[in-house]
Design a protein around this motif. Structure first.
Motif, PDB file in Angstrom:
ATOM      1  N   SER A  74      50.738   5.236  52.502  1.00  0.00           N
ATOM      2  CA  SER A  74      52.133   4.910  52.212  1.00  0.00           C
ATOM      3  C   SER A  74      53.001   6.160  52.371  1.00  0.00           C
ATOM      4  O   SER A  74      52.619   7.241  51.944  1.00  0.00           O
ATOM      5  CB  SER A  74      52.274   4.384  50.786  1.00  0.00           C
ATOM      6  OG  SER A  74      52.075   3.009  50.774  1.00  0.00           O
ATOM      7  N   GLY A  75      54.153   5.980  53.007  1.00  0.00           N
ATOM      8  CA  GLY A  75      55.059   7.108  53.211  1.00  0.00           C
ATOM      9  C   GLY A  75      54.903   7.782  54.560  1.00  0.00           C
ATOM     10  O   GLY A  75      55.784   8.520  54.992  1.00  0.00           O
ATOM     11  N   LYS A  76      53.796   7.537  55.253  1.00  0.00           N
ATOM     12  CA  LYS A  76      53.587   8.107  56.600  1.00  0.00           C
ATOM     13  C   LYS A  76      54.082   7.101  57.634  1.00  0.00           C
ATOM     14  O   LYS A  76      54.101   5.900  57.372  1.00  0.00           O
ATOM     15  CB  LYS A  76      52.088   8.336  56.840  1.00  0.00           C
ATOM     16  CG  LYS A  76      51.505   9.438  56.017  1.00  0.00           C
ATOM     17  CD  LYS A  76      51.740  10.747  56.706  1.00  0.00           C
ATOM     18  CE  LYS A  76      50.970  11.844  56.021  1.00  0.00           C
ATOM     19  NZ  LYS A  76      51.230  13.134  56.647  1.00  0.00           N
ATOM     20  N   PRO A  77      54.407   7.579  58.839  1.00  0.00           N
ATOM     21  CA  PRO A  77      54.771   6.623  59.884  1.00  0.00           C
ATOM     22  C   PRO A  77      53.589   5.700  60.195  1.00  0.00           C
ATOM     23  O   PRO A  77      52.429   6.103  60.058  1.00  0.00           O
ATOM     24  CB  PRO A  77      55.079   7.514  61.096  1.00  0.00           C
ATOM     25  CG  PRO A  77      55.312   8.882  60.549  1.00  0.00           C
ATOM     26  CD  PRO A  77      54.482   8.977  59.300  1.00  0.00           C
ATOM     27  N   SER A  78      53.875   4.471  60.603  1.00  0.00           N
ATOM     28  CA  SER A  78      52.799   3.543  60.967  1.00  0.00           C
ATOM     29  C   SER A  78      51.966   4.131  62.102  1.00  0.00           C
ATOM     30  O   SER A  78      52.493   4.821  62.966  1.00  0.00           O
ATOM     31  CB  SER A  78      53.390   2.211  61.422  1.00  0.00           C
ATOM     32  OG  SER A  78      53.990   1.561  60.345  1.00  0.00           O
ATOM     33  N   PRO A  79      50.644   3.856  62.097  1.00  0.00           N
ATOM     34  CA  PRO A  79      49.771   4.424  63.127  1.00  0.00           C
ATOM     35  C   PRO A  79      49.819   3.627  64.421  1.00  0.00           C
ATOM     36  O   PRO A  79      49.734   2.402  64.397  1.00  0.00           O
ATOM     37  CB  PRO A  79      48.375   4.310  62.497  1.00  0.00           C
ATOM     38  CG  PRO A  79      48.479   3.181  61.545  1.00  0.00           C
ATOM     39  CD  PRO A  79      49.911   3.061  61.108  1.00  0.00           C
ATOM     40  N   THR A  80      49.948   4.298  65.528  1.00  0.00           N
ATOM     41  CA  THR A  80      49.937   3.619  66.825  1.00  0.00           C
ATOM     42  C   THR A  80      48.709   4.016  67.644  1.00  0.00           C
ATOM     43  O   THR A  80      48.609   3.675  68.809  1.00  0.00           O
ATOM     44  CB  THR A  80      51.240   3.901  67.599  1.00  0.00           C
ATOM     45  OG1 THR A  80      51.426   5.321  67.678  1.00  0.00           O
ATOM     46  CG2 THR A  80      52.446   3.297  66.892  1.00  0.00           C
ATOM     47  N   SER A  81      47.783   4.769  67.021  1.00  0.00           N
ATOM     48  CA  SER A  81      46.508   5.076  67.677  1.00  0.00           C
ATOM     49  C   SER A  81      45.449   5.226  66.587  1.00  0.00           C
ATOM     50  O   SER A  81      45.776   5.427  65.408  1.00  0.00           O
ATOM     51  CB  SER A  81      46.599   6.380  68.477  1.00  0.00           C
ATOM     52  OG  SER A  81      46.672   7.477  67.588  1.00  0.00           O
ATOM     53  N   ALA A  82      44.161   5.150  67.012  1.00  0.00           N
ATOM     54  CA  ALA A  82      43.065   5.315  66.045  1.00  0.00           C
ATOM     55  C   ALA A  82      43.071   6.734  65.475  1.00  0.00           C
ATOM     56  O   ALA A  82      42.670   6.951  64.323  1.00  0.00           O
ATOM     57  CB  ALA A  82      41.732   5.002  66.719  1.00  0.00           C
ATOM     58  N   THR A  83      43.537   7.692  66.258  1.00  0.00           N
ATOM     59  CA  THR A  83      43.632   9.074  65.759  1.00  0.00           C
ATOM     60  C   THR A  83      44.557   9.150  64.549  1.00  0.00           C
ATOM     61  O   THR A  83      44.260   9.829  63.556  1.00  0.00           O
ATOM     62  CB  THR A  83      44.178  10.008  66.876  1.00  0.00           C
ATOM     63  OG1 THR A  83      43.429   9.740  68.054  1.00  0.00           O
ATOM     64  CG2 THR A  83      44.088  11.458  66.508  1.00  0.00           C
ATOM     65  N   HIS A  84      45.697   8.431  64.623  1.00  0.00           N
ATOM     66  CA  HIS A  84      46.617   8.415  63.469  1.00  0.00           C
ATOM     67  C   HIS A  84      45.934   7.800  62.243  1.00  0.00           C
ATOM     68  O   HIS A  84      46.079   8.283  61.125  1.00  0.00           O
ATOM     69  CB  HIS A  84      47.869   7.578  63.764  1.00  0.00           C
ATOM     70  CG  HIS A  84      48.703   8.086  64.914  1.00  0.00           C
ATOM     71  ND1 HIS A  84      49.621   7.280  65.551  1.00  0.00           N
ATOM     72  CD2 HIS A  84      48.775   9.285  65.524  1.00  0.00           C
ATOM     73  CE1 HIS A  84      50.211   7.968  66.506  1.00  0.00           C
ATOM     74  NE2 HIS A  84      49.720   9.198  66.515  1.00  0.00           N
ATOM     75  N   VAL A  85      45.191   6.694  62.485  1.00  0.00           N
ATOM     76  CA  VAL A  85      44.515   6.009  61.371  1.00  0.00           C
ATOM     77  C   VAL A  85      43.533   6.972  60.700  1.00  0.00           C
ATOM     78  O   VAL A  85      43.515   7.118  59.469  1.00  0.00           O
ATOM     79  CB  VAL A  85      43.748   4.759  61.876  1.00  0.00           C
ATOM     80  CG1 VAL A  85      42.931   4.147  60.737  1.00  0.00           C
ATOM     81  CG2 VAL A  85      44.707   3.729  62.473  1.00  0.00           C
ATOM     82  N   LEU A  86      42.731   7.652  61.519  1.00  0.00           N
ATOM     83  CA  LEU A  86      41.712   8.544  60.965  1.00  0.00           C
ATOM     84  C   LEU A  86      42.347   9.732  60.252  1.00  0.00           C
ATOM     85  O   LEU A  86      41.830  10.195  59.227  1.00  0.00           O
ATOM     86  CB  LEU A  86      40.755   9.007  62.080  1.00  0.00           C
ATOM     87  CG  LEU A  86      39.836   7.881  62.600  1.00  0.00           C
ATOM     88  CD1 LEU A  86      39.139   8.289  63.888  1.00  0.00           C
ATOM     89  CD2 LEU A  86      38.814   7.473  61.529  1.00  0.00           C
ATOM     90  N   ALA A  87      43.482  10.207  60.757  1.00  0.00           N
ATOM     91  CA  ALA A  87      44.166  11.324  60.098  1.00  0.00           C
ATOM     92  C   ALA A  87      44.559  10.928  58.669  1.00  0.00           C
ATOM     93  O   ALA A  87      44.490  11.740  57.752  1.00  0.00           O
ATOM     94  CB  ALA A  87      45.408  11.729  60.896  1.00  0.00           C
ATOM     95  N   ASP A  88      44.936   9.680  58.470  1.00  0.00           N
ATOM     96  CA  ASP A  88      45.395   9.231  57.145  1.00  0.00           C
ATOM     97  C   ASP A  88      44.267   8.701  56.262  1.00  0.00           C
ATOM     98  O   ASP A  88      44.323   8.844  55.038  1.00  0.00           O
ATOM     99  CB  ASP A  88      46.430   8.100  57.288  1.00  0.00           C
ATOM    100  CG  ASP A  88      47.818   8.596  57.663  1.00  0.00           C
ATOM    101  OD1 ASP A  88      47.946   9.779  58.018  1.00  0.00           O
ATOM    102  OD2 ASP A  88      48.772   7.791  57.603  1.00  0.00           O
ATOM    103  N   LEU A  89      43.257   8.048  56.865  1.00  0.00           N
ATOM    104  CA  LEU A  89      42.342   7.218  56.053  1.00  0.00           C
ATOM    105  C   LEU A  89      40.860   7.522  56.240  1.00  0.00           C
ATOM    106  O   LEU A  89      40.020   6.799  55.695  1.00  0.00           O
ATOM    107  CB  LEU A  89      42.602   5.728  56.351  1.00  0.00           C
ATOM    108  CG  LEU A  89      43.999   5.217  55.962  1.00  0.00           C
ATOM    109  CD1 LEU A  89      44.212   3.791  56.454  1.00  0.00           C
ATOM    110  CD2 LEU A  89      44.218   5.282  54.454  1.00  0.00           C
ATOM    111  N   ARG A  90      40.517   8.571  56.967  1.00  0.00           N
ATOM    112  CA  ARG A  90      39.093   8.899  57.138  1.00  0.00           C
ATOM    113  C   ARG A  90      38.445   9.091  55.754  1.00  0.00           C
ATOM    114  O   ARG A  90      39.015   9.749  54.888  1.00  0.00           O
ATOM    115  CB  ARG A  90      38.936  10.189  57.960  1.00  0.00           C
ATOM    116  CG  ARG A  90      37.512  10.440  58.407  1.00  0.00           C
ATOM    117  CD  ARG A  90      37.357  11.816  59.013  1.00  0.00           C
ATOM    118  NE  ARG A  90      37.931  11.951  60.349  1.00  0.00           N
ATOM    119  CZ  ARG A  90      37.328  11.544  61.472  1.00  0.00           C
ATOM    120  NH1 ARG A  90      36.155  10.969  61.434  1.00  0.00           N
ATOM    121  NH2 ARG A  90      37.918  11.729  62.636  1.00  0.00           N
ATOM    122  N   GLY A  91      37.276   8.474  55.567  1.00  0.00           N
ATOM    123  CA  GLY A  91      36.590   8.586  54.281  1.00  0.00           C
ATOM    124  C   GLY A  91      37.038   7.549  53.260  1.00  0.00           C
ATOM    125  O   GLY A  91      36.416   7.367  52.236  1.00  0.00           O
TER     126      GLY A  91
END
Ligand code: AMP
Ligand code: MG
Length: 348
Positions: free
Chosen positions: A155-172
């Motif tokens: 929450s508060g980050k820009p929506s992810p438009t690639s898997a790299t963005h997703v992993l940067a925010d939610l890895r683990g």
């Protein structure tokens, strides 16, 4: 739950993906177990969970740090699945389904009994969408349940438009991400409420007001979208989502941008400019990133969140941004930018 490892399933050719593909079957197993899997849609990456399990859906709010009063969109792959989710289908919704599904349009219905109030944040309505992305469709089919999925960012980050963005925010924090490459549209779906007559547009997106009105006739626009000082009717729209860490200010008069940049740089701040291909060479700043050509607003939408994230990676303190015509997808672009800027727009 924290995961020692977050799976990263790369699917090379989205068109050849179906519910029997190995990566999809494995990801679907996690969904069936009640865990979280991020998936590509044509708009942005979603953070998916079994929409029929309270326990699974609760994990979404925890992983994202999402306020529990912000309801989720339920994703389906076939129209029959809608019947379990809603108490009835208004005529206006039927027209929209025939015209725009599968696609980037979320429709709000009166909620069916089986839908948990965790998904709807206590509302008696439910938001449903049928995505057109082949990976999203395959995963819903393989899991054989509707999938609740907000954007797969913290929450508060820009929506992810690639898997790299997703992993940067939610890895683990999640079981895995299905990586179908960058998403095509880049901004979240249009949201329209069909429980009222006429329907009300809550969030502009890939399906434009003009397209909706061509099917429905005149619709209403949530007054909060028109800059009126009213509480938005859709709970999520009150949050300043999508904000980069650097403070974003939008400047309508492109010729004035350099003056603002110079003022901040004199104060020793690291300043970035969110520019366009047409103007990027006119500027001098610490970081200059183009979101694409002013003549191609679809490209600007596609690049927008990636560019906002890049400013964060480069740790700029202040971002000065160009603005865009509020036409077609430009309405959605400006809506997201205004939120990211916390309303800071200079109109001279
Ligand atoms: P996201 O999936 O993160 O892009 O957010 C979903 C958006 O849909 C948020 O703005 C929610 O507030 C909105 N939404 C979901 N369900 C409903 C509903 N039942 N009524 C109004 N807005 C909704
Ligand atoms: Mg979101």
């Amino acid at each position: 739950m924290s995961y020692k490892q977050t799976n990263h399933w790369i699917v090379d050719n989205n068109q050849h993906i179906n519910k029997n593909s190995n990566e999809i079957k494995e990801a679907a197993l996690w969904i069936k177990k009640g865990e979280l899997v991020a998936l590509p849609t044509e708009t942005v990456y979603g953070l998916g969970a079994n929409a029929l399990s309270d326990e699974a859906v609760q994990k979404i709010f925890i992983a994202k740090g999402r306020p529990s009063d912000n309801p989720l969109i339920v994703h389906i792959s076939r129209k029959e699945q809608l019947l379990r989710l809603v108490s009835h289908i208004p005529d206006s919704a039927n027209l929209l389904i025939n015209a725009f599904w599968p696609g980037p349009l979320t429709i709000i219905f009166p909620k069916g009994e089986e839908v948990s109030t965790v998904v709807t944040a206590g509302l008696d309505t439910v938001a449903v969408r049928m995505p057109s992305h082949p990976v999203a469709q395959a995963l819903i089919e393989a899991a054989n349940v509707p999938i609740a999925a907000p954007s797969a960012n913290r929450s508060g980050k820009p929506s992810p438009t690639s898997a790299t963005h997703v992993l940067a925010d939610l890895r683990g924090k999640i079981a895995g991400v299905v990586d179908g490459g960058p998403t095509a549209e880049g901004v979240e779906s249009t949201v329209i409420d069909c429980t009222t007559t006429p329907p009300i547009l809550y969030r502009p997106g890939g399906v434009t007001r003009e397209q909706l009105e061509a099917v429905l006739g005149p619709i209403r626009i949530d007054p909060a979208l028109l800059g009126k000082d009213e509480q938005p009717k859709s709970p999520g729209m009150k949050y300043t989502h999508y904000a980069p860490e650097g403070e974003l200010t939008l400047v309508e008069n492109q010729a004035a941008i350099q003056t603002f940049v110079d003022k901040w740089r004199e104060k020793q701040f690291k300043v970035g400019i969110m520019a366009t291909d047409e103007h990027k060479q006119d500027y001098d700043a610490d970081v200059i990133l183009s979101v694409g050509s002013r003549n191609d607003l679809a490209e600007v939408a596609h690049n927008l969140y990636h560019v906002l994230r890049q400013f964060d990676e480069q740790k700029v303190d202040v971002i000065i941004g160009e603005t865009f015509p509020r036409e077609g997808i430009g309405v959605a672009i400006m809506n997201r930018l205004e939120k990211a800027a916390g309303g800071r727009i200079i109109q001279r």
